[in-house]
Design a protein around this motif. Structure first.
Motif, PDB file in Angstrom:
ATOM      1  N   ALA A  14       0.954  -1.001   0.055  1.00 26.09           N
ATOM      2  CA  ALA A  14       0.071   0.079   0.003  1.00 26.09           C
ATOM      3  C   ALA A  14       0.780   1.301   0.145  1.00 26.09           C
ATOM      4  CB  ALA A  14      -0.923   0.050   1.401  1.00 26.09           C
ATOM      5  N   GLU A  15       2.025   1.271   0.613  1.00 22.02           N
ATOM      6  CA  GLU A  15       2.930   2.259   0.792  1.00 22.02           C
ATOM      7  C   GLU A  15       3.635   2.423  -0.577  1.00 22.02           C
ATOM      8  OE1 GLU A  15       4.869   5.564   2.211  1.00 22.02           O
ATOM      9  OE2 GLU A  15       3.214   4.242   3.279  1.00 22.02           O
ATOM     10  N   HIS A  16       3.964   1.439  -1.302  1.00 18.87           N
ATOM     11  CA  HIS A  16       4.404   1.799  -2.621  1.00 18.87           C
ATOM     12  C   HIS A  16       3.369   2.195  -3.476  1.00 18.87           C
ATOM     13  CE1 HIS A  16       7.354   0.598  -5.621  1.00 18.87           C
ATOM     14  NE2 HIS A  16       6.633  -0.102  -6.315  1.00 18.87           N
ATOM     15  N   ALA A  17       2.032   1.793  -3.679  1.00 17.08           N
ATOM     16  CA  ALA A  17       1.197   2.325  -4.277  1.00 17.08           C
ATOM     17  C   ALA A  17       1.003   3.779  -4.221  1.00 17.08           C
ATOM     18  CB  ALA A  17       0.096   1.669  -4.173  1.00 17.08           C
ATOM     19  N   LEU A  18       1.139   4.188  -2.730  1.00 20.60           N
ATOM     20  CA  LEU A  18       0.995   5.418  -2.551  1.00 20.60           C
ATOM     21  C   LEU A  18       1.817   6.555  -3.204  1.00 20.60           C
ATOM     22  CD1 LEU A  18      -0.584   7.742  -0.891  1.00 20.60           C
ATOM     23  CD2 LEU A  18       1.191   7.234   1.452  1.00 20.60           C
ATOM     24  N   ILE A 113      -4.237   1.447  -6.425  1.00 23.32           N
ATOM     25  CA  ILE A 113      -4.493   0.554  -5.248  1.00 23.32           C
ATOM     26  C   ILE A 113      -3.193  -0.426  -5.343  1.00 23.32           C
ATOM     27  CG2 ILE A 113      -5.925  -0.980  -6.555  1.00 23.32           C
ATOM     28  CD1 ILE A 113      -7.019  -1.964  -4.056  1.00 23.32           C
ATOM     29  N   GLY A 114      -2.378  -0.858  -4.149  1.00 29.41           N
ATOM     30  CA  GLY A 114      -1.349  -1.751  -4.408  1.00 29.41           C
ATOM     31  C   GLY A 114      -1.865  -3.266  -4.479  1.00 29.41           C
ATOM     32  N   ARG A 115      -1.066  -4.074  -5.058  1.00 26.09           N
ATOM     33  CA  ARG A 115      -1.286  -5.640  -5.093  1.00 26.09           C
ATOM     34  C   ARG A 115      -0.407  -6.252  -4.334  1.00 26.09           C
ATOM     35  NH1 ARG A 115       0.367  -7.400 -10.326  1.00 26.09           N
ATOM     36  NH2 ARG A 115       2.049  -8.453  -9.499  1.00 26.09           N
ATOM     37  N   ALA A 137     -14.874  -1.417 -10.632  1.00 30.26           N
ATOM     38  CA  ALA A 137     -14.976   0.011 -10.346  1.00 30.26           C
ATOM     39  C   ALA A 137     -15.449   0.848 -11.676  1.00 30.26           C
ATOM     40  CB  ALA A 137     -13.713   0.604  -9.794  1.00 30.26           C
ATOM     41  N   HIS A 138     -16.271   2.035 -11.343  1.00 32.58           N
ATOM     42  CA  HIS A 138     -16.548   2.774 -12.570  1.00 32.58           C
ATOM     43  C   HIS A 138     -15.740   3.963 -13.009  1.00 32.58           C
ATOM     44  CE1 HIS A 138     -20.516   0.724 -11.000  1.00 32.58           C
ATOM     45  NE2 HIS A 138     -20.275   0.077 -12.261  1.00 32.58           N
ATOM     46  N   CYS A 139     -14.445   3.770 -12.589  1.00 33.07           N
ATOM     47  CA  CYS A 139     -13.588   4.619 -13.142  1.00 33.07           C
ATOM     48  C   CYS A 139     -12.173   4.061 -13.202  1.00 33.07           C
ATOM     49  CB  CYS A 139     -13.362   5.910 -11.637  1.00 33.07           C
ATOM     50  SG  CYS A 139     -12.578   5.320 -10.157  1.00 33.07           S
ATOM     51  N   PRO A 140     -11.203   4.752 -13.770  1.00 33.18           N
ATOM     52  CA  PRO A 140      -9.980   4.119 -14.030  1.00 33.18           C
ATOM     53  C   PRO A 140      -9.124   3.754 -12.671  1.00 33.18           C
ATOM     54  CG  PRO A 140     -10.173   6.137 -15.397  1.00 33.18           C
ATOM     55  CD  PRO A 140     -11.283   6.197 -14.346  1.00 33.18           C
ATOM     56  N   VAL A 141      -8.626   2.401 -12.720  1.00 30.68           N
ATOM     57  CA  VAL A 141      -7.906   2.073 -11.700  1.00 30.68           C
ATOM     58  C   VAL A 141      -6.494   1.745 -11.900  1.00 30.68           C
ATOM     59  CG1 VAL A 141      -7.900  -0.005  -9.800  1.00 30.68           C
ATOM     60  CG2 VAL A 141     -10.006   1.258 -10.830  1.00 30.68           C
ATOM     61  N   LEU A 142      -5.586   2.080 -11.039  1.00 30.68           N
ATOM     62  CA  LEU A 142      -4.181   2.013 -11.341  1.00 30.68           C
ATOM     63  C   LEU A 142      -3.715   1.180 -10.293  1.00 30.68           C
ATOM     64  CD1 LEU A 142      -1.566   2.509 -12.464  1.00 30.68           C
ATOM     65  CD2 LEU A 142      -1.236   4.315 -10.695  1.00 30.68           C
ATOM     66  N   VAL A 143      -3.438  -0.504 -10.729  1.00 32.26           N
ATOM     67  CA  VAL A 143      -3.185  -1.239  -9.928  1.00 32.26           C
ATOM     68  C   VAL A 143      -1.408  -1.392  -9.753  1.00 32.26           C
ATOM     69  CG1 VAL A 143      -2.990  -3.930  -9.354  1.00 32.26           C
ATOM     70  CG2 VAL A 143      -4.968  -2.511 -10.446  1.00 32.26           C
ATOM     71  N   VAL A 144      -0.736  -1.310  -8.573  1.00 31.80           N
ATOM     72  CA  VAL A 144       0.705  -1.277  -8.467  1.00 31.80           C
ATOM     73  C   VAL A 144       1.003  -2.481  -7.863  1.00 31.80           C
ATOM     74  CG1 VAL A 144       2.572   0.183  -7.326  1.00 31.80           C
ATOM     75  CG2 VAL A 144       0.528   1.376  -8.202  1.00 31.80           C
ATOM     76  N   SER A 273       4.592  -7.140 -13.586  1.00 27.90           N
ATOM     77  CA  SER A 273       5.644  -6.820 -12.781  1.00 27.90           C
ATOM     78  C   SER A 273       5.470  -4.959 -12.901  1.00 27.90           C
ATOM     79  CB  SER A 273       6.952  -7.104 -13.188  1.00 27.90           C
ATOM     80  OG  SER A 273       7.293  -6.945 -14.639  1.00 27.90           O
ATOM     81  N   VAL A 274       5.016  -4.681 -13.825  1.00 20.74           N
ATOM     82  CA  VAL A 274       4.706  -2.995 -13.918  1.00 20.74           C
ATOM     83  C   VAL A 274       3.390  -2.630 -13.387  1.00 20.74           C
ATOM     84  CG1 VAL A 274       6.600  -2.829 -15.389  1.00 20.74           C
ATOM     85  CG2 VAL A 274       4.198  -2.995 -16.375  1.00 20.74           C
ATOM     86  N   PRO A 275       3.039  -1.302 -12.902  1.00 14.82           N
ATOM     87  CA  PRO A 275       1.741  -0.956 -12.711  1.00 14.82           C
ATOM     88  C   PRO A 275       0.738  -1.139 -14.024  1.00 14.82           C
ATOM     89  CG  PRO A 275       3.309   0.558 -11.843  1.00 14.82           C
ATOM     90  CD  PRO A 275       4.193  -0.260 -12.602  1.00 14.82           C
ATOM     91  N   VAL A 276      -0.527  -1.339 -13.884  1.00 12.97           N
ATOM     92  CA  VAL A 276      -1.461  -1.661 -14.969  1.00 12.97           C
ATOM     93  C   VAL A 276      -2.440  -0.418 -14.761  1.00 12.97           C
ATOM     94  CG1 VAL A 276      -3.118  -3.013 -15.971  1.00 12.97           C
ATOM     95  CG2 VAL A 276      -0.677  -4.035 -15.113  1.00 12.97           C
TER      96      VAL A 276
END
Length: 290
Positions: A14-18, A113-115, A137-144, A273-276
């Motif tokens: 979570a800290e990495h995603a932040l 959001i972190g994975r 979700a009904h908006c763009p989501v960045l998964v890290v 292995s990279v954010p999506v």
């Protein structure tokens, strides 16, 4: 971008995603909305039965909720000291359900959001809260991905890869992607995977011509890769190229389709292995979130 929603469980992931959310917030001075979801008390069968057992469990749940709220406020205070505008939301319930409900209420421009790292095949099979949020979700989501999976990659978006099969008109989604590229002074690659198990249905050149007409050839480069399947092609491309962000589009499918054939986007969200960054083809807000 005005508001970024960041679910946190106070873990390293979570800290990495932040850190990615902070990077994006600096572009426009966006507000960071931190949220933590406490799961409700489930009676422990090993505790004494009756009011005493229930009371002990409820007290423990209350203490956990208070500890989490304190951590959330401390995190918000730290971000405010660093110059960010920050607000908090505490929830109780199912993690993914509460995150999606909050997103529906607040209409953020993006969820970051972190994975967590997956240690076994079963972990990947059952999925994660991050992938559920990304798909629903009904908006763009960045998964890290977790710090371990990221392997020390820099927190930056210098090379953005947009995965497309050139089967649909995607210009409304490409607009915010191109804007993200411009704001980060990055380069954009439109990547098409020619897969043996996925024949071309429509004329790719027609859709490419539409893209060039609106955005101009100078905005991006094109790359085509041959692979046995699309996910293998995307994974191989990421391994052999310096990619900072993979952008994918998911489309609504019925329950049986999701059950029998999990989507390509979800597979990449769970394994990349990279954010999506996930867009939904039906999103109307996605065209102007940046």
């Amino acid at each position: 971008m005005k508001n970024i929603l960041i679910p946190t469980d106070f873990s390293e992931s979570a800290e990495h995603a932040l850190k990615y959310a902070q990077m994006l917030a600096r572009l426009d001075g966006a507000t960071l909305t931190l949220t933590h979801v406490t799961q409700p008390f489930i009676p422990d069968t090993t505790l004494p039965t009756g009011d005493i057992g229930i009371g002990v469990g409820a007290l423990a749940a209350q203490e956990m909720e208070e500890i989490s709220e304190s951590q959330l406020q401390q995190l918000a205070a730290r971000l405010q000291q660093e110059g960010f505008t920050c607000q908090t939301e505490s929830r109780m319930g199912s993690v993914e359900d509460e995150i999606i409900a909050l997103a529906d209420e607040q209409r953020p421009d993006m969820i970051v959001i972190g994975r967590h790292n997956f240690d076994s095949f079963f972990d990947r099979l059952t999925g994660s809260a991050a992938s559920d949020v990304a798909m629903q979700a009904h908006c763009p989501v960045l998964v890290v991905p977790s710090p371990e999976e990221a392997q020390g990659a820099a927190i930056q978006f210098k090379h953005i890869v947009y995965a497309t099969q050139l089967e649909f008109d995607e210009n409304h989604i490409l607009r915010p992607v191109v804007d993200l590229v411009r704001r980060n002074n990055a380069r954009l690659t439109l990547l098409k995977i020619n897969a043996d198990n996925q024949p071309d249905v429509n004329n790719s050149q027609e859709f490419m011509a539409q893209i060039k007409q609106e955005f101009g050839q100078e905005r991006f480069s094109e790359d085509v890769v041959h692979a046995d399947n699309v996910s293998e092609g995307l994974t191989g491309y990421i391994k052999t190229h310096q990619v900072d962000l993979l952008v994918m589009v998911t489309r609504e499918r019925d329950f049986m389709s999701r059950l029998l054939n999990p989507s390509l986007t979800k597979r990449m969200v769970l394994s990349s292995s990279v954010p999506v960054l996930v867009y939904h083809a039906g999103d109307t807000k996605g065209a102007d979130f940046l």
